[in-house]
Design an enzyme around this catalytic site. Structure first.
Site, PDB file in Angstrom:
ATOM      1  N   GLU A 146     -10.790   5.557   4.863  1.00  0.00           N
ATOM      2  CA  GLU A 146     -11.571   5.000   3.750  1.00  0.00           C
ATOM      3  C   GLU A 146     -10.977   3.688   3.236  1.00  0.00           C
ATOM      4  O   GLU A 146     -11.707   2.757   2.876  1.00  0.00           O
ATOM      5  CB  GLU A 146     -11.632   6.039   2.609  1.00  0.00           C
ATOM      6  CG  GLU A 146     -12.386   5.641   1.373  1.00  0.00           C
ATOM      7  CD  GLU A 146     -13.871   5.439   1.600  1.00  0.00           C
ATOM      8  OE1 GLU A 146     -14.580   6.430   1.828  1.00  0.00           O
ATOM      9  OE2 GLU A 146     -14.326   4.277   1.563  1.00  0.00           O
ATOM     10  N   ARG A 195      12.003   0.393   7.743  1.00  0.00           N
ATOM     11  CA  ARG A 195      13.152  -0.147   8.481  1.00  0.00           C
ATOM     12  C   ARG A 195      14.335  -0.321   7.547  1.00  0.00           C
ATOM     13  O   ARG A 195      15.461  -0.080   7.916  1.00  0.00           O
ATOM     14  CB  ARG A 195      12.797  -1.505   9.081  1.00  0.00           C
ATOM     15  CG  ARG A 195      11.802  -1.351  10.203  1.00  0.00           C
ATOM     16  CD  ARG A 195      11.899  -2.518  11.170  1.00  0.00           C
ATOM     17  NE  ARG A 195      10.877  -2.342  12.179  1.00  0.00           N
ATOM     18  CZ  ARG A 195      10.175  -3.306  12.719  1.00  0.00           C
ATOM     19  NH1 ARG A 195      10.386  -4.552  12.353  1.00  0.00           N
ATOM     20  NH2 ARG A 195       9.271  -3.046  13.624  1.00  0.00           N
ATOM     21  N   VAL A 223     -11.580  -0.391   4.670  1.00  0.00           N
ATOM     22  CA  VAL A 223     -12.662  -1.313   4.306  1.00  0.00           C
ATOM     23  C   VAL A 223     -12.878  -1.246   2.802  1.00  0.00           C
ATOM     24  O   VAL A 223     -13.016  -0.164   2.236  1.00  0.00           O
ATOM     25  CB  VAL A 223     -13.992  -0.942   4.995  1.00  0.00           C
ATOM     26  CG1 VAL A 223     -15.082  -1.938   4.618  1.00  0.00           C
ATOM     27  CG2 VAL A 223     -13.833  -0.881   6.499  1.00  0.00           C
ATOM     28  N   GLY A 282     -10.950  -1.773   0.284  1.00  0.00           N
ATOM     29  CA  GLY A 282      -9.878  -1.286  -0.584  1.00  0.00           C
ATOM     30  C   GLY A 282     -10.264   0.039  -1.225  1.00  0.00           C
ATOM     31  O   GLY A 282     -10.478   1.036  -0.538  1.00  0.00           O
ATOM     32  N   LYS A 338      -6.953  -1.636   9.002  1.00  0.00           N
ATOM     33  CA  LYS A 338      -8.255  -2.014   9.582  1.00  0.00           C
ATOM     34  C   LYS A 338      -8.116  -2.555  10.993  1.00  0.00           C
ATOM     35  O   LYS A 338      -9.005  -2.395  11.809  1.00  0.00           O
ATOM     36  CB  LYS A 338      -8.974  -3.022   8.715  1.00  0.00           C
ATOM     37  CG  LYS A 338      -8.150  -4.235   8.360  1.00  0.00           C
ATOM     38  CD  LYS A 338      -8.263  -4.523   6.874  1.00  0.00           C
ATOM     39  CE  LYS A 338      -7.101  -5.385   6.453  1.00  0.00           C
ATOM     40  NZ  LYS A 338      -6.676  -5.195   5.092  1.00  0.00           N
ATOM     41  N   VAL A 345       0.833  -1.211   0.000  1.00  0.00           N
ATOM     42  CA  VAL A 345       0.000   0.000   0.000  1.00  0.00           C
ATOM     43  C   VAL A 345       0.862   1.254   0.000  1.00  0.00           C
ATOM     44  O   VAL A 345       0.618   2.202  -0.762  1.00  0.00           O
ATOM     45  CB  VAL A 345      -0.991   0.000   1.182  1.00  0.00           C
ATOM     46  CG1 VAL A 345      -1.819   1.286   1.188  1.00  0.00           C
ATOM     47  CG2 VAL A 345      -1.916  -1.216   1.102  1.00  0.00           C
ATOM     48  N   GLU A 360      -1.936 -14.855   1.930  1.00  0.00           N
ATOM     49  CA  GLU A 360      -0.642 -14.842   2.597  1.00  0.00           C
ATOM     50  C   GLU A 360      -0.155 -16.275   2.813  1.00  0.00           C
ATOM     51  O   GLU A 360      -0.943 -17.221   2.795  1.00  0.00           O
ATOM     52  CB  GLU A 360      -0.787 -14.198   3.990  1.00  0.00           C
ATOM     53  CG  GLU A 360      -1.544 -12.904   4.018  1.00  0.00           C
ATOM     54  CD  GLU A 360      -0.645 -11.698   3.924  1.00  0.00           C
ATOM     55  OE1 GLU A 360       0.581 -11.850   4.102  1.00  0.00           O
ATOM     56  OE2 GLU A 360      -1.159 -10.604   3.638  1.00  0.00           O
ATOM     57  N   GLY A 416      -0.663 -14.761  -5.148  1.00  0.00           N
ATOM     58  CA  GLY A 416      -0.445 -13.621  -4.253  1.00  0.00           C
ATOM     59  C   GLY A 416      -1.720 -13.061  -3.652  1.00  0.00           C
ATOM     60  O   GLY A 416      -1.727 -11.980  -3.081  1.00  0.00           O
ATOM     61  N   LYS A 441     -13.438  -5.502   9.488  1.00  0.00           N
ATOM     62  CA  LYS A 441     -14.100  -4.570   8.567  1.00  0.00           C
ATOM     63  C   LYS A 441     -15.565  -4.372   8.913  1.00  0.00           C
ATOM     64  O   LYS A 441     -16.066  -3.250   8.867  1.00  0.00           O
ATOM     65  CB  LYS A 441     -13.935  -5.081   7.139  1.00  0.00           C
ATOM     66  CG  LYS A 441     -12.474  -5.010   6.671  1.00  0.00           C
ATOM     67  CD  LYS A 441     -12.274  -5.767   5.369  1.00  0.00           C
ATOM     68  CE  LYS A 441     -10.838  -5.664   4.873  1.00  0.00           C
ATOM     69  NZ  LYS A 441     -10.592  -6.625   3.769  1.00  0.00           N
TER      70      LYS A 441
END
Lengths: 402, 402
Positions: B124, B43, B127, B129, B100, B12, B185, B182, B200
């Site tokens: 926004e 990091r 929830v 996307g 979220k 993101v 996870e 992808g 959500k």
């Protein structure tokens, strides 16, 4: 306390009065202030109405009452609706409308006047009834370059098509049923010929692309030519026929805008939009496709959008939010749609199918005609290929990316 | 000019930097001002990134730079994300988040802190996307009493179910495929067990009903128990299985909130929401059902929602819009869902079907089990009836009104 006046007391005007009364506590709590309905402007009296005391016949009462902050215009059309809107804005009152004809034709001037006077001119209810689309389009998609916006914008024609597809009714029978249910007017021209959808796609395109798009620039085809065999041929290739308003931004910065029946693949979410429901898809360069779905008309859904706009106008009285766009002009829209589409064509039995066409069949198809899907083509190229063919119907196939 | 800092440089965070760079002209034009990306807190270093020069490792640089107006938090979780959010708000900077987990757990405190400091805390992207839902829910539906909100809130589980339904894959194979693409996870627990959907629906319920709903109050069931025979039995009665988050306002003013697999009739628009798409339906007393649909995750859609919030925070710097809610408490949610539903039940071959049940069949159904639909029942009553039955799966049927 904020004073409200409603102009017009038809379906939407009545709904607005009812929603304000019914959700009063809820609204006052959200606004931290009260809405007071002070006037309803109508030609007739309604002595039986619970709102009979509020009815007036002279607009100047409203215009000259400094306690009226927001005028709700539900008269429709571009006559007195336009005059009263201008007078209200000039008197420093915000105006909220459900009148798509007025916004599509004169939105630019009215929004400019509102901005000049520092008041709001809001029109969420003019497209998609209760579906929140105007504000999300402007605000939530702010970070996107929008490349296309399209949708099922008219509940009457969608109801007719749904009944043709689902129950095998003819266009005429489906229209008569829609009229019997109150989903179509006695004179259904504005709906059936795509005029209503045209106004709505103009409003959406103006907002999405930032320039006033005049309805006269829009190639508009209704659903009168859609036959039951079109419905069946479409079904044979996994599609439903829907009337779409579409506006596409071209590489040249000009808008391709039109209203026309389309074949929609059944896996596209638009194909599942039935009966009087509406849906609008927005395509942005970051967000991909987003769809907004709900009741596109009806008393309470439309009134709910109007009242939300009234609340917005009241809460932002000192700092109006301008949901406006720039002026129109010759350079806004391309003179014709030069996009490339797969076309569905139904024609009187041609001597031979043009080359490279995929013929469609369904059990019980009528004699003497054929239907097929083309290779991707512009409309000009389609017309060249079909020069010697007697075309009954030619509709675009919506490319879906799901 | 408004200075921006991004915390976190995963999917993101990278997307936000890209959308700001890519749509710069468009954004500046809409804002009548420039966004300047000044810092990216990570990091690690990213020497190959076009944004390498902006990378910093010490949050206090951002905290102490008065030219940073908006901090974008994409770290995730409730650890350093929470600490940095609080420090940014205390330093008088607006914060925009896609996190979220943090909003669902600590939204109330963080929004209260933002209000105290006169800055924005916007979420926004937390929830759905890129789907605009938070602002439309608060603003456009303002005139409605909302009675229910529900949706397909997790793209991973929806992808798995779509592949089970469409390709007949087992849960395990569909999950492996989602991981290969992808879409899931390596550790898929938060998605598959419904934890992500739970966060959500908590955010949506808190906003819709005005009180903080804690994730711990939510009965949460994932999709691990959904078998291929459930998919086939559902199909035999015209339904698809989808994982829904739902929040229903009861007559007693308490929320019934849960995450669970549901049977959705194919005619409902939610049934057409496939693969990684999400959709959220809101039911209001005036508007009826409204649905919002789009990509519920992914780099650019999510980033697009974040950047729209950044633009909102910048343009309303002097007058922030508070999309907040009241405190939580014991009285917010009902202790259990006492709603009345038609249930789908799959059970080890019972001696006899309980009375009044409609048995489902499909060709090739496994031996030794049966599936049926019940009369409308509460969960308590269902459990009574099934006391002597070995239940394999019990899912609600979504009542649809289309």
């Amino acid at each position: 306390m904020s004073g409200i006046a409603i102009l017009g007391f038809g379906v939407v005007g009545t709904g607005v009065a009812e929603v304000i009364a019914r959700n009063r506590l809820h609204i006052d709590q959200k606004l931290h202030s009260n809405l007071e309905l002070k006037y309803i402007l109508t030609r007739k009296d309604f002595p039986q109405s619970p709102f009979a005391d509020l009815i007036v016949h002279d607009f100047s009462l409203i215009e000259n009452d400094p306690t009226v902050d927001v005028v709700v215009e539900t008269i429709g059309g571009s006559g007195s609706a336009r005059e009263f809107t201008e007078r209200a804005l000039r008197a420093g009152k915000s105006v909220v409308t459900s009148n798509k004809e007025l916004v599509a034709a004169h939105g630019y001037e009215l929004m400019s006047l509102a901005r000049e006077k520092g008041v709001s001119y809001l029109y969420e209810a003019s497209v998609g009834g209760g579906i929140p689309i105007i504000r999300p389009l402007k605000q939530c998609l702010a970070a996107n370059e929008i490349s296309e916006i399209y949708g099922i914008l008219n509940g009457t024609t969608n109801y007719i098509l749904t009944r043709m597809i689902g129950a095998g009714l003819s266009f005429e029978d489906a229209l008569a049923e829609a009229q019997a249910h109150g989903y179509a007017e006695a004179d259904p021209t504005a709906d059936v010929d795509g005029i209503d959808a045209c106004r709505k796609i103009c409003i959406l395109a103006s907002l999405a692309f930032g320039r006033h798009v005049d309805p006269s620039a829009v190639s508009t085809e209704g659903i009168k030519r859609v036959s039951l065999s079109d419905v069946n041929y479409a079904s044979s290739c996994g599609c439903k026929i829907k009337l779409l308003g579409r506006a596409v931004m071209g590489q040249d910065g000009k808008i391709r805008i039109f209203v026309a029946p389309h074949l929609i693949p059944e896996r596209d979410p638009l194909a599942g939009v039935e009966a009087i429901f509406n849906a609008i898809t927005v395509r942005g360069n970051a967000i991909g496709n987003v769809m907004f779905y709900g009741q596109g008309a009806g008393k309470l859904p439309t009134a709910s959008a109007v009242v939300a706009d009234v609340m917005e106008a009241v809460s932002r009285k000192s700092d109006p939010k301008y949901l406006d766009w720039g002026p129109g002009g010759e350079d806004v829209a391309a003179p014709k749609d030069d996009g490339i589409y797969t076309w569905y064509v139904r024609a009187k039995e041609p001597d031979a199918l043009p080359e490279g066409m995929k013929q469609l069949r369904f059990p019980g198809e009528p004699d003497g005609e054929r239907a097929f899907l083309t290779q991707p083509l512009t409309r000009d190229d389609l017309e060249k290929i079909l020069r010697n063919v007697q075309v009954c119907a030619a509709f675009r196939l919506l490319k879906t990316d799901q």
